[in-house]
Each structure stands twice: as structure tokens, then as C-alpha cells.
Design a protein around this motif. Sequence first.
Motif, PDB file in Angstrom:
ATOM      1  N   LEU A 132     -61.816   3.294 -54.378  1.00 40.88           N
ATOM      2  CA  LEU A 132     -60.924   4.086 -55.225  1.00 40.88           C
ATOM      3  C   LEU A 132     -60.115   3.215 -56.180  1.00 40.88           C
ATOM      4  O   LEU A 132     -59.958   3.542 -57.360  1.00 40.88           O
ATOM      5  N   THR A 133     -59.595   2.098 -55.680  1.00 45.13           N
ATOM      6  CA  THR A 133     -58.727   1.264 -56.495  1.00 45.13           C
ATOM      7  C   THR A 133     -59.487   0.628 -57.651  1.00 45.13           C
ATOM      8  O   THR A 133     -59.017   0.609 -58.799  1.00 45.13           O
ATOM      9  N   LEU A 134     -60.697   0.107 -57.360  1.00 38.20           N
ATOM     10  CA  LEU A 134     -61.496  -0.445 -58.445  1.00 38.20           C
ATOM     11  C   LEU A 134     -61.910   0.643 -59.420  1.00 38.20           C
ATOM     12  O   LEU A 134     -61.856   0.453 -60.649  1.00 38.20           O
ATOM     13  N   ALA A 135     -62.322   1.798 -58.909  1.00 38.91           N
ATOM     14  CA  ALA A 135     -62.777   2.884 -59.775  1.00 38.91           C
ATOM     15  C   ALA A 135     -61.676   3.344 -60.719  1.00 38.91           C
ATOM     16  O   ALA A 135     -61.924   3.605 -61.904  1.00 38.91           O
ATOM     17  N   ARG A 136     -60.467   3.459 -60.223  1.00 39.79           N
ATOM     18  CA  ARG A 136     -59.379   3.888 -61.103  1.00 39.79           C
ATOM     19  C   ARG A 136     -59.184   2.904 -62.250  1.00 39.79           C
ATOM     20  O   ARG A 136     -59.022   3.301 -63.404  1.00 39.79           O
TER      21      ARG A 136
ATOM     22  N   GLY B 233     -67.240   4.029 -67.242  1.00 38.76           N
ATOM     23  CA  GLY B 233     -66.445   5.207 -66.934  1.00 38.76           C
ATOM     24  C   GLY B 233     -67.147   6.159 -65.996  1.00 38.76           C
ATOM     25  O   GLY B 233     -66.556   6.655 -65.021  1.00 38.76           O
ATOM     26  N   PHE B 234     -68.415   6.433 -66.269  1.00 37.29           N
ATOM     27  CA  PHE B 234     -69.148   7.355 -65.405  1.00 37.29           C
ATOM     28  C   PHE B 234     -69.331   6.781 -64.009  1.00 37.29           C
ATOM     29  O   PHE B 234     -69.306   7.523 -63.016  1.00 37.29           O
ATOM     30  N   ALA B 235     -69.533   5.472 -63.904  1.00 33.04           N
ATOM     31  CA  ALA B 235     -69.617   4.851 -62.578  1.00 33.04           C
ATOM     32  C   ALA B 235     -68.328   5.087 -61.799  1.00 33.04           C
ATOM     33  O   ALA B 235     -68.352   5.438 -60.610  1.00 33.04           O
ATOM     34  N   ALA B 236     -67.201   4.921 -62.462  1.00 35.64           N
ATOM     35  CA  ALA B 236     -65.913   5.132 -61.800  1.00 35.64           C
ATOM     36  C   ALA B 236     -65.770   6.563 -61.303  1.00 35.64           C
ATOM     37  O   ALA B 236     -65.309   6.806 -60.180  1.00 35.64           O
ATOM     38  N   ALA B 237     -66.159   7.516 -62.133  1.00 32.27           N
ATOM     39  CA  ALA B 237     -66.071   8.920 -61.725  1.00 32.27           C
ATOM     40  C   ALA B 237     -66.946   9.197 -60.511  1.00 32.27           C
ATOM     41  O   ALA B 237     -66.558   9.943 -59.597  1.00 32.27           O
ATOM     42  N   LYS B 238     -68.130   8.608 -60.494  1.00 33.66           N
ATOM     43  CA  LYS B 238     -69.026   8.784 -59.346  1.00 33.66           C
ATOM     44  C   LYS B 238     -68.435   8.165 -58.080  1.00 33.66           C
ATOM     45  O   LYS B 238     -68.585   8.711 -56.976  1.00 33.66           O
ATOM     46  N   MET B 239     -67.795   7.030 -58.209  1.00 30.65           N
ATOM     47  CA  MET B 239     -67.198   6.377 -57.046  1.00 30.65           C
ATOM     48  C   MET B 239     -66.067   7.217 -56.459  1.00 30.65           C
ATOM     49  O   MET B 239     -65.967   7.391 -55.237  1.00 30.65           O
ATOM     50  N   ILE B 240     -65.233   7.762 -57.312  1.00 34.28           N
ATOM     51  CA  ILE B 240     -64.100   8.554 -56.839  1.00 34.28           C
ATOM     52  C   ILE B 240     -64.567   9.822 -56.140  1.00 34.28           C
ATOM     53  O   ILE B 240     -64.068  10.177 -55.065  1.00 34.28           O
ATOM     54  N   ARG B 241     -65.555  10.505 -56.725  1.00 37.78           N
ATOM     55  CA  ARG B 241     -65.980  11.766 -56.111  1.00 37.78           C
ATOM     56  C   ARG B 241     -66.598  11.544 -54.736  1.00 37.78           C
ATOM     57  O   ARG B 241     -66.562  12.433 -53.873  1.00 37.78           O
ATOM     58  N   ARG B 242     -67.181  10.364 -54.489  1.00 38.65           N
ATOM     59  CA  ARG B 242     -67.813  10.091 -53.195  1.00 38.65           C
ATOM     60  C   ARG B 242     -66.792   9.766 -52.105  1.00 38.65           C
ATOM     61  O   ARG B 242     -67.154   9.634 -50.936  1.00 38.65           O
ATOM     62  N   VAL B 243     -65.529   9.654 -52.481  1.00 34.24           N
ATOM     63  CA  VAL B 243     -64.481   9.403 -51.494  1.00 34.24           C
ATOM     64  C   VAL B 243     -63.556  10.602 -51.336  1.00 34.24           C
ATOM     65  O   VAL B 243     -63.155  10.949 -50.224  1.00 34.24           O
ATOM     66  N   LEU B 244     -63.236  11.276 -52.441  1.00 37.17           N
ATOM     67  CA  LEU B 244     -62.258  12.369 -52.403  1.00 37.17           C
ATOM     68  C   LEU B 244     -62.871  13.751 -52.589  1.00 37.17           C
ATOM     69  O   LEU B 244     -62.170  14.752 -52.416  1.00 37.17           O
ATOM     70  N   GLY B 245     -64.141  13.846 -52.961  1.00 32.44           N
ATOM     71  CA  GLY B 245     -64.747  15.131 -53.254  1.00 32.44           C
ATOM     72  C   GLY B 245     -65.512  15.721 -52.084  1.00 32.44           C
ATOM     73  O   GLY B 245     -65.282  15.387 -50.922  1.00 32.44           O
ATOM     74  N   LEU B 246     -66.466  16.587 -52.393  1.00 39.35           N
ATOM     75  CA  LEU B 246     -67.214  17.312 -51.356  1.00 39.35           C
ATOM     76  C   LEU B 246     -68.299  16.463 -50.721  1.00 39.35           C
ATOM     77  O   LEU B 246     -68.341  16.282 -49.511  1.00 39.35           O
ATOM     78  N   ALA B 247     -69.228  15.956 -51.527  1.00 44.60           N
ATOM     79  CA  ALA B 247     -70.414  15.271 -51.010  1.00 44.60           C
ATOM     80  C   ALA B 247     -70.179  13.772 -50.998  1.00 44.60           C
ATOM     81  O   ALA B 247     -69.988  13.157 -52.040  1.00 44.60           O
ATOM     82  N   HIS B 248     -70.203  13.187 -49.812  1.00 47.96           N
ATOM     83  CA  HIS B 248     -69.906  11.769 -49.650  1.00 47.96           C
ATOM     84  C   HIS B 248     -71.186  10.961 -49.449  1.00 47.96           C
ATOM     85  O   HIS B 248     -72.258  11.506 -49.203  1.00 47.96           O
ATOM     86  N   ASN B 249     -71.074   9.635 -49.553  1.00 44.62           N
ATOM     87  CA  ASN B 249     -72.182   8.714 -49.292  1.00 44.62           C
ATOM     88  C   ASN B 249     -72.193   8.315 -47.822  1.00 44.62           C
ATOM     89  O   ASN B 249     -71.138   7.983 -47.256  1.00 44.62           O
ATOM     90  N   ILE B 250     -73.391   8.270 -47.231  1.00 40.71           N
ATOM     91  CA  ILE B 250     -73.466   7.802 -45.851  1.00 40.71           C
ATOM     92  C   ILE B 250     -73.134   6.316 -45.749  1.00 40.71           C
ATOM     93  O   ILE B 250     -72.805   5.836 -44.664  1.00 40.71           O
ATOM     94  N   ASP B 251     -73.211   5.564 -46.855  1.00 43.97           N
ATOM     95  CA  ASP B 251     -72.752   4.172 -46.830  1.00 43.97           C
ATOM     96  C   ASP B 251     -71.360   4.090 -46.202  1.00 43.97           C
ATOM     97  O   ASP B 251     -71.080   3.197 -45.396  1.00 43.97           O
ATOM     98  N   LEU B 252     -70.503   5.023 -46.575  1.00 37.87           N
ATOM     99  CA  LEU B 252     -69.137   5.071 -46.057  1.00 37.87           C
ATOM    100  C   LEU B 252     -69.018   5.996 -44.850  1.00 37.87           C
ATOM    101  O   LEU B 252     -68.348   5.668 -43.868  1.00 37.87           O
ATOM    102  N   GLU B 253     -69.684   7.131 -44.897  1.00 38.68           N
ATOM    103  CA  GLU B 253     -69.555   8.120 -43.837  1.00 38.68           C
ATOM    104  C   GLU B 253     -70.011   7.591 -42.484  1.00 38.68           C
ATOM    105  O   GLU B 253     -69.503   8.013 -41.444  1.00 38.68           O
ATOM    106  N   TRP B 254     -70.975   6.694 -42.490  1.00 39.85           N
ATOM    107  CA  TRP B 254     -71.504   6.178 -41.225  1.00 39.85           C
ATOM    108  C   TRP B 254     -70.673   5.044 -40.635  1.00 39.85           C
ATOM    109  O   TRP B 254     -71.039   4.470 -39.613  1.00 39.85           O
TER     110      TRP B 254
END
Length: 429
Positions: free
Chosen positions: A396-400, A360-381
Amino acid sequence: MPAKIATPDGYLPQKPETLAAYLSGIEAVRRILGGTPEKWTIAEVGDGNLNLVFIVKGPEGGVAVKQALPYVRLVGESWPLPLSRAHFEHMALSEQARLTGNLVPKIHHYDEILALIVMELLEPHIIMRRGMIAGVEYPRFAEDISSFMARTLYFTSDLALTASAKKALIAAFAGNTALCKITEDLIFTDPYRVAELNRWTSPQLDGYAARWREDGDLKVAVSRLKLKFLSSAEAMLHGDLHTGSIMLTTEDTRVIDPEFAFMGPMGFDVGAIMANFLINFFAQDGHEAQPGARESYRAWVLATLEQIMTSFRTKFLQLWRENATGDAYPASLFQGAEGEARLEVERHAYMDRLWADTVGFAAAKMIRRVLGLAHNIDLEWIADPDRRASCEARVLTLARDMMVNSGRYPTIASVTEAARAMRRDMKSY
């Protein structure tokens, strides 16, 4: 605008020109650097969200200097933040060093007034997230991070500590409320509502963001996780244990930046590692020059994730069997072969509950890195927004599904298989 944070007399944000004079007054640091301040080089290299970070080099060696600012650096002075986070970081680093040895950087000096820590300069280490974007394999990492998590979480829990020692540790970290509040809002709340600081790849993911704000099942699931984060003081957490908080080489691993440390649910730290590996797995499609060019690296990412989670469980259980010194599950209740056998069943049930939290916590972390404030450079770059959005949509789909239907993921193998299937079957956002 929130009121500015009051700073103690003598506090001053450092600059290269002021830091040399300050460090010259610390004998231990002078010995490491060698020479005179005129021969030192100082560069401000902080690329994180919160703090100043300096690299200082002299004729004999170097140090890293981290100083807290009275606000969130990513946002500016409109978001005040207490300097006390440096105190909690220093305390956490000291405890982690006691429990894990060289898996954290050595502290050379700490200044409470300046909210400043002078620590070991890690070279030629790089931030793990950057290495994984480049497709570098780290053969020691699974062994090192599973040991770090098992030892820090087990030995600060009720399984190893007396009740009085555990309560003292809770009290010691209880004041880190400002950084916990960041987590509470940015991970468990903001991605599921209209929030000023939210951002995502737009317009490609506008529909996802809107659906997440209307998804009652998802909001109930994340609220349950938030309640556990708020109320379950199971062990001392790093609090921000992602691939951006790890510096390493292929032969050495160091965990850095535990300023979010507090007493919380163990699955939060373990889930953060899982989330970042899954994000990187999906992001590889945006970094490869040709389709399939990074297939072997994707396989390494998931195989390493499986090794981390399996090793963590094995090591945690072994620590429990060999160091049952806490007030939980007292030995006097489980005497003889029959008692030990019953306790072993309960140990595995405990780990199963920890695993469910981790998913569950992994899923929450994944969602926030796409829809929240602070993103991962893995995706941002990923420069192409369409390619980036496709990778993010899979995250997002897997995390949900992991969050809402956590029962579908009883093992790490079920998670990695779902990730492979998601990448294979979901072609675009």
C-alpha cells in the motif's frame, strides 16, 4: 437485489454428468479425447471468481472447458453478470492467437448459446501465481510476456491500424460493459470509499483503509486513471493480465482468461503485470521459513520485472519502426533522414507517456488487491495475519507514492529500487 440475467433458450450450467454427453457430440473433441464417454474423466476445477472450469481427459488426450455463469461466482446470484463475456473472451483469444501464436491456448470449440469454450488442456502448466508463491523461477517468462504485450497492444492500435479498422475493433468490444464496470468500481472506486464488498486484514490495516478513504490527493490521482480507463481506447487489452491469468512451465508460457478484454489504455495491461510482480516481491517475507531464506528469489522477481519492462519498450518501438501501417503518425509527414529522426524522438516520448500510465495503473492494481474485494493469494496465503499485514502495508505504501508522486518513478529501475528500500526500511505495519 439486481434482476437476474436472462439466459438464452438452451442455456444450462454444465455438470460433469451433462458435459460428457455434450462433448460426445463434437467430433473434433471426440478425436482429441479418444475412446467413448464412459472412459472419460471430468473434474470441475474452477477456482476463479467468475466461471465454471472443467478438465476432461480421455484415453488419447484432454481438453479444458470454460463456461460462463449468469452471475459472479465469487459472490453468487446476488451479483448478476451477462453471459456475453464468453463471446468477448472467444473474440479476444482469437485475435491474440493471430498476433502471438502459441502464447495463448488453442480453441477447439465455441458455443455461443452455452457461453462455453473448449480449449487446449495445458499440462503440465500451472498458474504462475502459485509457482511464484512456491519460489519457482521462469527463465522464459520475460521474453514471452513482453512479446505478448508488445504485439497485442501495438497491432491493435492506431499506430498499426487504419482508422476504419480501429473503429471496427472498438465497436466489436464496446458491448463488454459489465466486465468493464467491475474494473471501474473494484479497482478505481471502491477501495477509496466505504463499500460493502471491501475487505482487508483487520484490525491490523484498519488505519490504512480509513486514511485511504480520506486521502484527497490519492482520490484525485486514481480518478484521473479512471478517466483514462473510461475514455482512452488505445488498443485491445487483455483487461485482467495478472499472474493468475498465466499458465506456464519453465519452458512455455500461455496467457489465459481474456474475458475482460476491451479497447482501453495500454498502460493498464502493462501495469497489471508490474503490480503482480511487486506484490509477490513483498509477499515473499510471509512465505519464507527463515528471514532471508528467499533473498535470491526476491532478486529474481525484481530482475525479471526490469527485463519485462525494458524488453516491452524495445519490442514495441521496433514494431513501430518496422510496421508503421496505421493512420497515426503518417509516413508522408516524416520523410527523409531528418523526418525519421524527429519521429524517433516522438516515438520515445510516446513510450514515456505509456510508462507514466503504467506506473499509475500498477499502483491502482496493488491497492485494490489489499483493500478491495478480490485479493491475491500471494498475500492471502500468508497464515500469520501480522506477517501478512506487514507485507500488505508495504504494498500500500509504495503504491500510494507511485500513484500520487509518479514523477519520482521515471524508469523501471527507480520502481524496483523503491521496492527494495520499502522492504528494507519499513519494518512493520
